[in-house]
Design an enzyme around this catalytic site. Structure first.
Site, PDB file in Angstrom:
ATOM      1  CG  HIS A 205      -0.750  12.573   2.188  1.00 50.02           C
ATOM      2  ND1 HIS A 205      -2.013  12.443   1.387  1.00 50.02           N
ATOM      3  CD2 HIS A 205      -0.728  11.445   2.886  1.00 50.02           C
ATOM      4  CE1 HIS A 205      -2.878  11.769   1.995  1.00 50.02           C
ATOM      5  NE2 HIS A 205      -2.132  10.930   2.646  1.00 50.02           N
TER       6      HIS A 205
ATOM      7  N   GLY B 168      -5.725  -7.335  14.147  1.00 48.23           N
ATOM      8  CA  GLY B 168      -4.290  -7.036  15.366  1.00 48.23           C
ATOM      9  C   GLY B 168      -3.110  -6.429  14.506  1.00 48.23           C
ATOM     10  N   GLY B 169      -3.229  -6.107  13.456  1.00 47.73           N
ATOM     11  CA  GLY B 169      -2.138  -5.566  12.582  1.00 47.73           C
ATOM     12  C   GLY B 169      -1.256  -4.303  13.472  1.00 47.73           C
ATOM     13  NE  ARG B 170       4.943  -2.867  13.299  1.00 49.46           N
ATOM     14  CZ  ARG B 170       5.131  -3.595  12.351  1.00 49.46           C
ATOM     15  NH1 ARG B 170       4.822  -3.318  11.191  1.00 49.46           N
ATOM     16  NH2 ARG B 170       5.914  -4.934  12.376  1.00 49.46           N
TER      17      ARG B 170
ATOM     18  NE  ARG C  40      -7.524  -5.597  -0.498  1.00 50.75           N
ATOM     19  CZ  ARG C  40      -8.015  -4.250  -1.345  1.00 50.75           C
ATOM     20  NH1 ARG C  40      -6.948  -3.463  -1.674  1.00 50.75           N
ATOM     21  NH2 ARG C  40      -9.051  -4.246  -1.732  1.00 50.75           N
TER      22      ARG C  40
ATOM     23  CG  HIS D 295     -19.557  11.307   6.844  1.00 48.43           C
ATOM     24  ND1 HIS D 295     -18.658  10.417   5.946  1.00 48.43           N
ATOM     25  CD2 HIS D 295     -19.009  12.344   6.870  1.00 48.43           C
ATOM     26  CE1 HIS D 295     -17.357  10.869   5.941  1.00 48.43           C
ATOM     27  NE2 HIS D 295     -17.737  12.011   6.888  1.00 48.43           N
TER      28      HIS D 295
ATOM     29  CB  SER E 195      -0.928  -0.116   1.405  1.00 48.48           C
ATOM     30  OG  SER E 195      -1.756   1.274   1.070  1.00 48.48           O
TER      31      SER E 195
ATOM     32  CG  ASN F  92      -3.961  -2.176  -0.966  1.00 47.00           C
ATOM     33  OD1 ASN F  92      -4.753  -2.878  -1.475  1.00 47.00           O
ATOM     34  ND2 ASN F  92      -3.285  -1.987  -0.162  1.00 47.00           N
TER      35      ASN F  92
ATOM     36  CG  HIS G 211      -4.776   4.510  -1.830  1.00 50.52           C
ATOM     37  ND1 HIS G 211      -5.866   3.910  -2.650  1.00 50.52           N
ATOM     38  CD2 HIS G 211      -4.306   3.742  -0.944  1.00 50.52           C
ATOM     39  CE1 HIS G 211      -5.943   2.856  -1.781  1.00 50.52           C
ATOM     40  NE2 HIS G 211      -5.102   2.663  -0.949  1.00 50.52           N
TER      41      HIS G 211
END
Length: 236
Positions: free
Chosen positions: A32, A194-196, A46, A111, A28, A44, A42
């Site tokens: 900026h 539970g990733g970093r 996977r 939103h 990923s 990514n 961006h």
């Protein structure tokens, strides 16, 4: 990354794999730039593999790339989309229009009823070409990032800007933060698995700002971003 149970964000469209052990890998990238005339990009790619109840391993792919300008230029959006289209062309004429629409529908701040940028291509839960061709398609998208983005950077990097442009850039970066935290499935997957945390949130801009009900001046370049570029269009 390996885990004993697929998180809910990964089984949204594959309920039969709920709770299955999994392995995930990906790349990923988010840039900026400081100059407000250079858009954020961006990309990514996977792959996920999970073991089904029958003991058979199931693999699928996802990814894409999208462009988020702060000051829009038709030629930049057209170039970015044309490059995405060319990268997908060897895998079927249907891929670019499908993935372009998917990108437009995914990168939306629901939103606010507002697109994040000018889009690009996006796909997920993809395996319909078989393992080898699906992998090759994912690689083609990843390899398309530099030819899609570098020419835009070269055109805009020396454009002079002032405090007005910088303030608007930081305000619009706030939208990027909102999307990543509220809607992005990749962020949800990383946190749920539970990733970093530092790595998961590394896509955030270094600085951002918010302003209450900011309305750009009619006829200004800032207003043009909303009326011309933050709406789905056929750029290619």
């Amino acid at each position: 990354m390996r885990g004993p149970r697929l998180p809910p964000s990964a089984t949204q469209h594959r309920p039969e794999l709920s709770g299955a052990p999994f392995e995930a890998m990906g790349v990923s990238l988010v840039f900026h730039p400081r100059n407000p005339y250079v858009p954020t990009v961006h990309m990514n790619v996977r792959m996920l593999a999970a073991q089904g109840a029958n003991g058979k391993t199931v693999c699928w792919f996802g990814g894409g790339m999208d462009l988020t300008p702060y000051y829009g230029f038709d030629e930049d959006a057209q170039h970015f989309h044309a490059t995405c289209k060319a990268a997908l062309a060897p895998f079927g004429d249907d891929k670019y229009p499908r993935f372009k629409t998917w990108c437009d529908e995914y990168f939306v701040l629901k939103h606010r009823a507002e697109q994040r940028g000018v889009g690009g291509v996006f796909f997920d839960d993809f395996s319909e070409l078989g393992f080898e061709r699906s992998l090759a398609m994912m690689q083609a998208v990843g390899n398309g990032l530099l030819p899609a983005y570098v020419p835009i950077v070269q055109r805009r990097q020396d454009t002079v800007y002032g405090e007005r442009e910088r303030a608007f850039q930081l305000y619009r970066r706030g939208r990027y933060v909102e999307f990543n935290l509220v809607w992005d499935r990749g962020t949800h997957f990383g946190l749920q698995s539970g990733g970093r945390t530092e790595s998961i949130l590394l896509s955030m801009p270094p600085l951002a700002s918010w302003s209450y009900q900011q309305v750009p001046e009619p006829g200004s370049p800032e207003a043009a971003l909303y009326s011309r570029f933050l709406v789905p269009r056929d750029w290619a």
